[in-house]
Write a protein that holds these residues in place. Structure first.
Motif, PDB file in Angstrom:
ATOM      1  N   MET A   9       3.704  -4.758 -14.852  1.00 23.41           N
ATOM      2  CA  MET A   9       4.021  -3.900 -13.712  1.00 23.41           C
ATOM      3  C   MET A   9       4.239  -4.735 -12.457  1.00 23.41           C
ATOM      4  O   MET A   9       5.152  -4.476 -11.675  1.00 23.41           O
ATOM      5  CB  MET A   9       2.872  -2.905 -13.492  1.00 23.41           C
ATOM      6  N   ALA A  13       7.704  -4.899 -10.373  1.00 24.32           N
ATOM      7  CA  ALA A  13       7.726  -4.513  -8.960  1.00 24.32           C
ATOM      8  C   ALA A  13       8.279  -5.637  -8.092  1.00 24.32           C
ATOM      9  O   ALA A  13       9.035  -5.394  -7.147  1.00 24.32           O
ATOM     10  CB  ALA A  13       6.320  -4.133  -8.506  1.00 24.32           C
ATOM     11  N   ARG A  16      12.074  -5.856  -8.575  1.00 26.20           N
ATOM     12  CA  ARG A  16      12.768  -4.779  -7.852  1.00 26.20           C
ATOM     13  C   ARG A  16      12.903  -5.097  -6.367  1.00 26.20           C
ATOM     14  O   ARG A  16      13.903  -4.752  -5.726  1.00 26.20           O
ATOM     15  CB  ARG A  16      12.002  -3.477  -8.025  1.00 26.20           C
ATOM     16  N   ALA A  17      11.884  -5.735  -5.822  1.00 26.86           N
ATOM     17  CA  ALA A  17      11.899  -6.041  -4.389  1.00 26.86           C
ATOM     18  C   ALA A  17      13.017  -7.003  -4.020  1.00 26.86           C
ATOM     19  O   ALA A  17      13.421  -7.075  -2.854  1.00 26.86           O
ATOM     20  CB  ALA A  17      10.550  -6.612  -3.957  1.00 26.86           C
ATOM     21  N   ILE A 185       2.780  -8.565  -3.449  1.00 28.20           N
ATOM     22  CA  ILE A 185       2.895  -7.739  -4.653  1.00 28.20           C
ATOM     23  C   ILE A 185       1.833  -8.191  -5.642  1.00 28.20           C
ATOM     24  O   ILE A 185       1.764  -9.374  -6.010  1.00 28.20           O
ATOM     25  CB  ILE A 185       4.300  -7.885  -5.259  1.00 28.20           C
ATOM     26  N   ILE A 190       1.194  -2.800  -3.778  1.00 31.13           N
ATOM     27  CA  ILE A 190       1.985  -3.607  -2.854  1.00 31.13           C
ATOM     28  C   ILE A 190       1.386  -3.456  -1.463  1.00 31.13           C
ATOM     29  O   ILE A 190       1.031  -2.352  -1.041  1.00 31.13           O
ATOM     30  CB  ILE A 190       3.462  -3.163  -2.850  1.00 31.13           C
ATOM     31  N   HIS A 204       1.803   0.749  -1.461  1.00 25.91           N
ATOM     32  CA  HIS A 204       2.163   1.317  -2.758  1.00 25.91           C
ATOM     33  C   HIS A 204       1.002   1.131  -3.741  1.00 25.91           C
ATOM     34  O   HIS A 204       0.358   0.071  -3.750  1.00 25.91           O
ATOM     35  CB  HIS A 204       3.392   0.627  -3.358  1.00 25.91           C
ATOM     36  N   HIS A 206       0.276   1.082  -7.889  1.00 23.63           N
ATOM     37  CA  HIS A 206       0.898   1.057  -9.210  1.00 23.63           C
ATOM     38  C   HIS A 206       0.315   2.183 -10.076  1.00 23.63           C
ATOM     39  O   HIS A 206      -0.763   2.711  -9.768  1.00 23.63           O
ATOM     40  CB  HIS A 206       0.665  -0.296  -9.878  1.00 23.63           C
ATOM     41  N   THR A 231       4.321   3.410  -7.120  1.00 20.65           N
ATOM     42  CA  THR A 231       5.340   2.601  -7.771  1.00 20.65           C
ATOM     43  C   THR A 231       5.793   3.277  -9.063  1.00 20.65           C
ATOM     44  O   THR A 231       4.950   3.606  -9.908  1.00 20.65           O
ATOM     45  CB  THR A 231       4.780   1.215  -8.117  1.00 20.65           C
ATOM     46  N   PRO A 234       7.577   0.776 -15.110  1.00 22.41           N
ATOM     47  CA  PRO A 234       8.724   0.026 -15.623  1.00 22.41           C
ATOM     48  C   PRO A 234       9.559   0.875 -16.573  1.00 22.41           C
ATOM     49  O   PRO A 234       9.029   1.688 -17.340  1.00 22.41           O
ATOM     50  CB  PRO A 234       8.091  -1.152 -16.373  1.00 22.41           C
TER      51      PRO A 234
END
Length: 250
Positions: A9, A13, A16-17, A185, A190, A204, A206, A231, A234
């Protein structure tokens, strides 16, 4: 959580950032895994830069070090280390620096030097490498690390790389051109600096993680953003790409 691990995860994450970014200065370990995942899943044109001088590296597996031969073999070009720092990094040509840490404090200062007193440490860590320059000069910095009260401490034992120093104005007073850490992260969520205080706060969570769990894994009184987001887990495609990368599959 089912179907994926906390580390997966975190890597997803972090990947994605990076979407929408152009160039990323990558550290070894979790940052490298996440950056390569970003290139495979959502940003194929992302240019990965390593401090050994490789630009546009496309490794098929997580590199073991910045001297891993596959980085040079798969790169668009290789430049000297002085050119990497003096021309590419210090003038602010790199969008994002991706760093790990052994310790991080409330103002996102990073320790990768020693645990304990500098002259008599309980653990001597790998050291700074290019991290201080990355933290100083990249336009933004992302930090990726597992969260626990041992790593998220009120004050780092040694300030290897400056995040936001002692609070607002610290970076400007030191003449640091980049914005510093804008995201931290972890395997739990986050964090991002509060615009007013520069202190990290939770933005954020998870999947399956509670605010109480994150606070228990933080060595200071962690603030929570007014709008706490969750979040998304995935996707199957993200997990497949991550697992293929970790196993060295093309």
């Amino acid at each position: 959580m089912t179907g994926f691990t906390a580390d997966e995860m975190m890597a997803v994450a972090a990947a994605r950032a990076l979407r929408g970014r152009t160039a990323c200065f990558v550290g070894i370990g979790l940052p490298s895994l996440a950056a390569n995942l970003a290139r495979r899943t959502g940003d194929p044109d992302l240019v990965l830069v390593y401090e050994s001088g490789t630009i546009g590296a496309r490794p098929t597996r997580p590199p073991l070090s910045i001297g891993d031969g596959e980085l040079a073999e798969t790169a668009d070009t290789v430049v000297s280390v002085p050119e990497m720092f003096n021309y590419w990094l210090q003038p602010g040509r790199i969008d994002v620096g991706f760093l790990g840490a052994a310790q991080i404090d409330e103002h996102a200062n990073i320790n990768t030097t020693v645990i304990g007193a500098y002259d008599a440490p309980s653990v001597r860590l790998p050291g700074a490498g290019g991290a201080p320059e990355i933290a100083a000069s990249c336009r933004e910095v992302f930090v990726v690390l597992r969260q626990s009260a041992r790593t998220f401490v009120p004050k780092v034992d040694f300030r290897t790389s400056v995040g936001h120093g002692d609070g607002p104005g610290s970076r400007a007073a030191l003449g640091l051109p980049g914005r510093g850490p804008v995201l931290v992260i972890t395997d739990l969520g986050i964090l991002a600096p509060d615009p007013a205080t520069s202190a990290l706060r939770l933005t954020h969570l998870h999947p399956g993680v509670t605010v109480e769990r994150v606070r228990a894994a933080t060595g200071w009184d962690l603030a929570v953003a007014p709008t706490l987001e969750h979040t998304p887990p995935p996707t199957a495609a993200e997990l497949a790409a991550l697992r293929a990368l970790a196993s060295g599959s093309p």
